[in-house]
Motif scaffolding. Sequence first.
Motif, mmCIF file in Angstrom:
data_model
loop_
_atom_site.group_PDB
_atom_site.id
_atom_site.type_symbol
_atom_site.label_atom_id
_atom_site.label_comp_id
_atom_site.label_asym_id
_atom_site.label_seq_id
_atom_site.Cartn_x
_atom_site.Cartn_y
_atom_site.Cartn_z
ATOM 1 N N HIS B 5 15.504 -11.534 15.196
ATOM 2 C CA HIS B 5 15.092 -13.006 15.027
ATOM 3 C C HIS B 5 13.519 -13.159 14.578
ATOM 4 N N ILE B 6 12.766 -12.124 14.605
ATOM 5 C CA ILE B 6 11.195 -12.097 14.332
ATOM 6 C C ILE B 6 11.054 -11.677 13.042
ATOM 7 N N THR B 7 10.374 -12.681 12.358
ATOM 8 C CA THR B 7 10.008 -12.421 10.796
ATOM 9 C C THR B 7 8.534 -12.314 10.858
ATOM 10 N N ASN B 8 8.053 -11.630 9.778
ATOM 11 C CA ASN B 8 6.739 -11.324 9.717
ATOM 12 C C ASN B 8 6.167 -11.437 8.218
ATOM 13 N N GLU B 9 4.804 -11.607 8.504
ATOM 14 C CA GLU B 9 4.017 -11.387 7.038
ATOM 15 C C GLU B 9 3.303 -10.322 6.886
ATOM 16 N N ILE B 10 3.558 -9.294 7.331
ATOM 17 C CA ILE B 10 2.743 -7.823 7.355
ATOM 18 C C ILE B 10 2.588 -7.516 5.729
ATOM 19 N N ARG B 11 3.628 -7.707 5.074
ATOM 20 C CA ARG B 11 3.385 -7.177 3.561
ATOM 21 C C ARG B 11 2.503 -8.259 2.959
ATOM 22 N N LYS B 12 2.422 -9.330 3.062
ATOM 23 C CA LYS B 12 1.461 -10.190 2.648
ATOM 24 C C LYS B 12 -0.203 -10.053 3.164
ATOM 25 N N PHE B 13 -0.067 -9.750 4.468
ATOM 26 C CA PHE B 13 -1.373 -9.517 4.989
ATOM 27 C C PHE B 13 -1.870 -8.150 4.470
ATOM 28 N N ARG B 14 -1.073 -7.118 4.444
ATOM 29 C CA ARG B 14 -1.401 -5.796 3.786
ATOM 30 C C ARG B 14 -1.885 -5.966 2.358
ATOM 31 N N LEU B 16 -3.381 -8.720 1.243
ATOM 32 C CA LEU B 16 -4.595 -9.301 1.283
ATOM 33 C C LEU B 16 -5.944 -8.359 1.671
ATOM 34 N N GLN B 17 -5.310 -7.558 2.502
ATOM 35 C CA GLN B 17 -6.336 -6.376 2.944
ATOM 36 C C GLN B 17 -6.621 -5.277 1.933
ATOM 37 N N SER B 18 -6.836 -5.618 0.580
ATOM 38 C CA SER B 18 -6.995 -4.600 -0.409
ATOM 39 C C SER B 18 -5.841 -3.817 -0.499
ATOM 40 N N GLU B 19 -4.492 -4.205 -0.497
ATOM 41 C CA GLU B 19 -3.443 -3.647 -0.583
ATOM 42 C C GLU B 19 -3.316 -2.160 0.267
ATOM 43 N N MET B 20 -3.540 -2.838 1.461
ATOM 44 C CA MET B 20 -3.575 -1.543 2.699
ATOM 45 C C MET B 20 -2.173 -1.038 2.799
ATOM 46 N N THR B 21 -2.263 0.477 2.867
ATOM 47 C CA THR B 21 -0.839 0.980 2.794
ATOM 48 C C THR B 21 -0.120 1.024 4.120
ATOM 49 N N GLN B 22 1.152 1.273 4.057
ATOM 50 C CA GLN B 22 1.828 1.258 5.260
ATOM 51 C C GLN B 22 1.296 2.410 6.294
ATOM 52 N N GLN B 23 1.087 3.556 5.780
ATOM 53 C CA GLN B 23 0.391 4.979 6.432
ATOM 54 C C GLN B 23 -0.937 4.447 6.912
ATOM 55 N N GLU B 24 -1.673 3.768 6.185
ATOM 56 C CA GLU B 24 -3.079 3.423 6.792
ATOM 57 C C GLU B 24 -2.811 2.476 8.079
ATOM 58 N N LEU B 25 -2.101 1.460 7.967
ATOM 59 C CA LEU B 25 -1.751 0.506 8.938
ATOM 60 C C LEU B 25 -0.986 1.287 9.995
ATOM 61 N N ALA B 26 -0.354 2.061 9.914
ATOM 62 C CA ALA B 26 0.451 2.833 10.924
ATOM 63 C C ALA B 26 -0.610 3.626 11.798
ATOM 64 N N GLU B 27 -1.516 4.286 10.924
ATOM 65 C CA GLU B 27 -2.508 5.110 11.659
ATOM 66 C C GLU B 27 -3.524 4.230 12.546
ATOM 67 N N LYS B 28 -3.860 3.102 11.925
ATOM 68 C CA LYS B 28 -4.633 2.165 12.713
ATOM 69 C C LYS B 28 -4.102 1.747 14.169
ATOM 70 N N VAL B 29 -2.613 1.356 13.927
ATOM 71 C CA VAL B 29 -2.241 0.660 15.288
ATOM 72 C C VAL B 29 -1.510 1.783 16.100
ATOM 73 N N ILE B 57 -5.763 -6.147 13.283
ATOM 74 C CA ILE B 57 -5.914 -5.552 12.513
ATOM 75 C C ILE B 57 -6.153 -6.160 11.233
ATOM 76 N N PHE B 58 -5.457 -7.410 11.061
ATOM 77 C CA PHE B 58 -5.401 -8.281 9.885
ATOM 78 C C PHE B 58 -6.396 -9.359 10.151
ATOM 79 N N ASN B 59 -7.292 -9.394 11.682
ATOM 80 C CA ASN B 59 -7.956 -10.477 11.758
ATOM 81 C C ASN B 59 -7.253 -11.964 11.929
ATOM 82 N N ALA B 60 -6.019 -11.896 12.320
ATOM 83 C CA ALA B 60 -4.994 -13.023 12.153
ATOM 84 C C ALA B 60 -4.756 -13.294 13.725
#
Lengths: 148, 70
Positions: B5-14, B16-29, B57-60
């Motif tokens: 039931h939880i939707t997200n905007e992670i793709r959009k935020f990535r 907006l963050q200079s096309e942050m990769t999934q791997q980069e986000l994964a490492e950061k969190v 990470i997305f300052n949101a």
Amino acid sequence: MYRKEKMILASLLATIAVFAVYSLYVYQHYVVPKPEIIHDFSFWGKSFLFLALVMVAAQIIVHIVFAIINKIVTKKDIPVISDEMDKIIELKSLRVSHLIFAGGTFLAIGSQAFGIQQWIMFAKLFSSGFIVTILSDITRISLYRKGL
Amino acid sequence: MNKCHITNEIRKFRFLQSEMTQQELAEKVGVTRQTIVAIENEKYSPTLELAFKIARIFNASLEDVFTYNA
């Protein structure tokens, strides 16, 4: 298919192969020459212990071989972290394992109430252990693919 | 299987963050890329802790990144 799914699949195939080869070996080298050995409790105990050792060794070898192949193909190491999703999937597969093994044990021991031969109880315990391992891995792959 | 039931905007935020990769986000969190993929595809609802980490990470705010649709 992601790395973890491939790893589980490799582990699953190794389990099936090792169990099949081990069962065939024990059958041909111990049961065929001396069929009455199936009524000997120590035969079942030894078979179980050796199977456990062989399975552990096989899983270690599979992990090492998989890590080497993965490193050669992707030039990356296998991540050592186990995050929250991995842990939830592990717990859910463990729940499936416990339920099935409890059912298998219940059937195996319960069959003694009906005068069924004791070697069948051991055979059922072995079978439920094998089925549990297979279903646990299938559950994990399924949860990784379908999601939680 | 429970419906997520939880939707997200992670793709959009990535994006907006200079096309942050999934791997980069994964490492950061501190999770694997596979977990980020599962969250992004709405196959897995993250824990509150992980959701906060991702939002930070997305300052949101959490609500900007995740939405609960019961």
